[in-house]
Scaffold this motif. Structure first.
Motif, mmCIF file in Angstrom:
data_model
loop_
_atom_site.group_PDB
_atom_site.id
_atom_site.type_symbol
_atom_site.label_atom_id
_atom_site.label_comp_id
_atom_site.label_asym_id
_atom_site.label_seq_id
_atom_site.Cartn_x
_atom_site.Cartn_y
_atom_site.Cartn_z
ATOM 1 N N GLU A 1 0.622 -1.601 -0.209
ATOM 2 C CA GLU A 1 0.174 -0.158 -0.470
ATOM 3 C C GLU A 1 0.575 1.439 -0.122
ATOM 4 O O GLU A 1 0.496 2.091 -0.981
ATOM 5 C CB GLU A 1 -1.265 0.094 1.689
ATOM 6 C CG GLU A 1 -1.829 0.976 1.269
ATOM 7 C CD GLU A 1 -2.689 0.895 2.688
ATOM 8 O OE1 GLU A 1 -3.247 1.680 2.632
ATOM 9 O OE2 GLU A 1 -3.692 0.013 3.319
ATOM 10 N N ILE A 2 2.133 0.863 0.545
ATOM 11 C CA ILE A 2 3.121 2.242 0.666
ATOM 12 C C ILE A 2 3.469 2.506 -0.643
ATOM 13 O O ILE A 2 3.530 3.610 -0.915
ATOM 14 C CB ILE A 2 3.840 2.485 1.887
ATOM 15 C CG1 ILE A 2 3.175 2.613 3.284
ATOM 16 C CG2 ILE A 2 5.163 3.036 1.816
ATOM 17 C CD1 ILE A 2 3.972 1.939 4.202
ATOM 18 N N ALA A 3 4.258 1.795 -0.788
ATOM 19 C CA ALA A 3 4.520 1.418 -2.396
ATOM 20 C C ALA A 3 3.887 2.720 -3.203
ATOM 21 O O ALA A 3 3.978 2.874 -4.251
ATOM 22 C CB ALA A 3 5.527 0.525 -2.727
ATOM 23 N N ALA A 4 2.287 1.822 -3.564
ATOM 24 C CA ALA A 4 1.454 2.353 -4.182
ATOM 25 C C ALA A 4 1.496 3.361 -4.363
ATOM 26 O O ALA A 4 0.723 4.392 -4.896
ATOM 27 C CB ALA A 4 0.243 1.304 -4.200
ATOM 28 N N ARG A 5 1.432 3.898 -2.919
ATOM 29 C CA ARG A 5 0.978 5.759 -2.612
ATOM 30 C C ARG A 5 2.279 6.649 -3.257
ATOM 31 O O ARG A 5 2.334 7.816 -3.779
ATOM 32 C CB ARG A 5 0.542 5.402 -1.237
ATOM 33 C CG ARG A 5 0.527 7.088 -0.978
ATOM 34 C CD ARG A 5 -0.985 7.003 0.148
ATOM 35 N NE ARG A 5 -1.547 8.653 0.700
ATOM 36 C CZ ARG A 5 -1.630 8.743 1.671
ATOM 37 N NH1 ARG A 5 -1.920 7.995 2.579
ATOM 38 N NH2 ARG A 5 -1.777 9.717 1.808
ATOM 39 N N PHE A 6 3.047 6.090 -2.385
ATOM 40 C CA PHE A 6 3.962 6.872 -2.191
ATOM 41 C C PHE A 6 5.984 6.765 -2.957
ATOM 42 O O PHE A 6 6.641 6.975 -2.513
ATOM 43 C CB PHE A 6 4.892 7.146 -1.108
ATOM 44 C CG PHE A 6 4.007 7.610 -0.117
ATOM 45 C CD1 PHE A 6 3.477 9.069 0.350
ATOM 46 C CD2 PHE A 6 3.529 6.802 0.871
ATOM 47 C CE1 PHE A 6 2.427 9.237 1.017
ATOM 48 C CE2 PHE A 6 1.988 7.127 2.015
ATOM 49 C CZ PHE A 6 1.912 8.813 2.057
ATOM 50 N N ARG A 7 5.526 5.363 -3.958
ATOM 51 C CA ARG A 7 6.671 4.892 -4.811
ATOM 52 C C ARG A 7 7.286 3.674 -3.762
ATOM 53 O O ARG A 7 7.122 3.612 -2.361
ATOM 54 C CB ARG A 7 7.861 5.986 -5.183
ATOM 55 C CG ARG A 7 7.400 7.107 -5.797
ATOM 56 C CD ARG A 7 8.164 7.302 -7.181
ATOM 57 N NE ARG A 7 9.277 7.639 -6.059
ATOM 58 C CZ ARG A 7 10.071 8.762 -6.077
ATOM 59 N NH1 ARG A 7 9.417 10.087 -6.348
ATOM 60 N NH2 ARG A 7 10.995 8.719 -5.268
ATOM 61 N N PRO A 8 7.690 2.268 -4.560
ATOM 62 C CA PRO A 8 8.568 1.443 -3.918
ATOM 63 C C PRO A 8 10.016 2.325 -2.951
ATOM 64 O O PRO A 8 10.489 3.121 -3.394
ATOM 65 C CB PRO A 8 9.727 0.516 -4.647
ATOM 66 C CG PRO A 8 7.890 0.687 -5.933
ATOM 67 C CD PRO A 8 7.495 2.521 -5.828
ATOM 68 N N ARG A 9 10.474 1.594 -1.634
ATOM 69 C CA ARG A 9 10.697 2.199 -0.742
ATOM 70 C C ARG A 9 12.513 2.408 -2.085
ATOM 71 O O ARG A 9 14.071 2.972 -1.121
ATOM 72 C CB ARG A 9 11.118 1.080 0.642
ATOM 73 C CG ARG A 9 10.027 1.656 1.304
ATOM 74 C CD ARG A 9 10.160 1.127 2.658
ATOM 75 N NE ARG A 9 11.290 1.103 3.425
ATOM 76 C CZ ARG A 9 11.033 2.062 4.945
ATOM 77 N NH1 ARG A 9 9.860 2.119 4.651
ATOM 78 N NH2 ARG A 9 11.537 1.454 5.513
ATOM 79 N N ASP A 10 13.108 1.080 -1.898
ATOM 80 C CA ASP A 10 14.447 1.081 -2.810
ATOM 81 C C ASP A 10 15.395 1.312 -2.430
ATOM 82 O O ASP A 10 16.085 1.389 -2.134
ATOM 83 C CB ASP A 10 14.344 2.208 -4.117
ATOM 84 C CG ASP A 10 13.710 2.216 -5.054
ATOM 85 O OD1 ASP A 10 12.768 0.310 -5.598
ATOM 86 O OD2 ASP A 10 13.441 2.660 -5.615
#
Length: 158
Positions: A42-51
Motif C-alpha cells: 500500500e505504501i509503495a503504491a501511494r509513495f513509490r517503492p522504498r528501494d
C-alpha cells in the motif's frame, strides 16, 4: 477469538447492524510477514517503492579489533543511520565524527536529500548536533527514566 465488530463509516459513525462484520483475531508471538507485505504494498503504491539499499562502515584498529561502526539504509533518498557504535575506550577521539562524515559522503554519492538518526544517549545527541543534525522530536520515558531523541540533517544540493 471471534468477535462481532460494528463497521465504521469514514466519518466514524456506525453503519447498520445488518452489515456487521465477523472478525477473527489471531495474537501471534512474532511479527506477521503478511501484515508487513500488505502495508508495504500500500505504501509503495501511494509513495513509490522504498528501494532500500543497506550498507555498513566498520572501523578496526591495527590488530583488526572492531572499534566502531555504522549500519545504515537508504530509502526514498534519505539515509537512515540504524546503528552507530564506538568502543567505550575509543570515544572522544573523533571516530564517531569520522563515521558520520563517511555516512554523509555515502548519502551524497547516492543523491540523498538528507540523513536521520535517533538515540537514547545525551552524549550521542550532542555529537549529532555538533555535526549539524537538528533535533526534531523526543519521546520522554522511552526507555523509562530516559528519552529517545530524533535528529535529521538535510543535505544542501551539490
Amino acid at each position: 477469538m471471534t468477535e462481532k465488530a460494528p463497521p465504521q463509516k469514514a466519518s466514524g459513525e456506525n453503519i447498520p447492524a445488518e452489515e456487521t462484520l465477523s472478525v477473527v483475531f489471531h495474537d501471534l508471538p512474532r511479527e506477521s510477514p503478511a501484515v508487513a507485505a500488505a502495508l508495504g504494498g500500500e505504501i509503495a503504491a501511494r509513495f513509490r517503492p522504498r528501494d532500500e539499499a543497506p550498507f555498513s562502515i566498520v572501523a578496526h584498529d591495527e590488530r583488526s579489533v572492531l572499534i566502531g561502526g555504522l549500519n545504515g539504509v537508504v530509502h526514498w533518498r534519505w539515509l537512515y543511520i540504524r546503528h552507530l557504535w564506538v568502543a567505550q575506550q575509543r570515544r572522544g577521539m573523533g571516530l564517531g565524527t569520522a563515521l558520520l562524515q563517511r555516512a554523509e559522503d555515502e548519502a551524497r554519492s547516492r543523491s540523498c536529500l538528507g540523513l536521520y538518526i535517533d538515540s537514547f544517549d545525551p552524549r550521542a545527541a550532542a555529537l549529532y548536533e555538533r555535526f549539524g543534525f537538528t533535533r526534531f522530536g523526543e519521546i520522554a520515558d522511552f526507555p523509562p527514566g530516559h528519552s529517545r531523541m530524533f535528529f535529521s540533517k538535510r543535505l544542501a544540493p551539490a
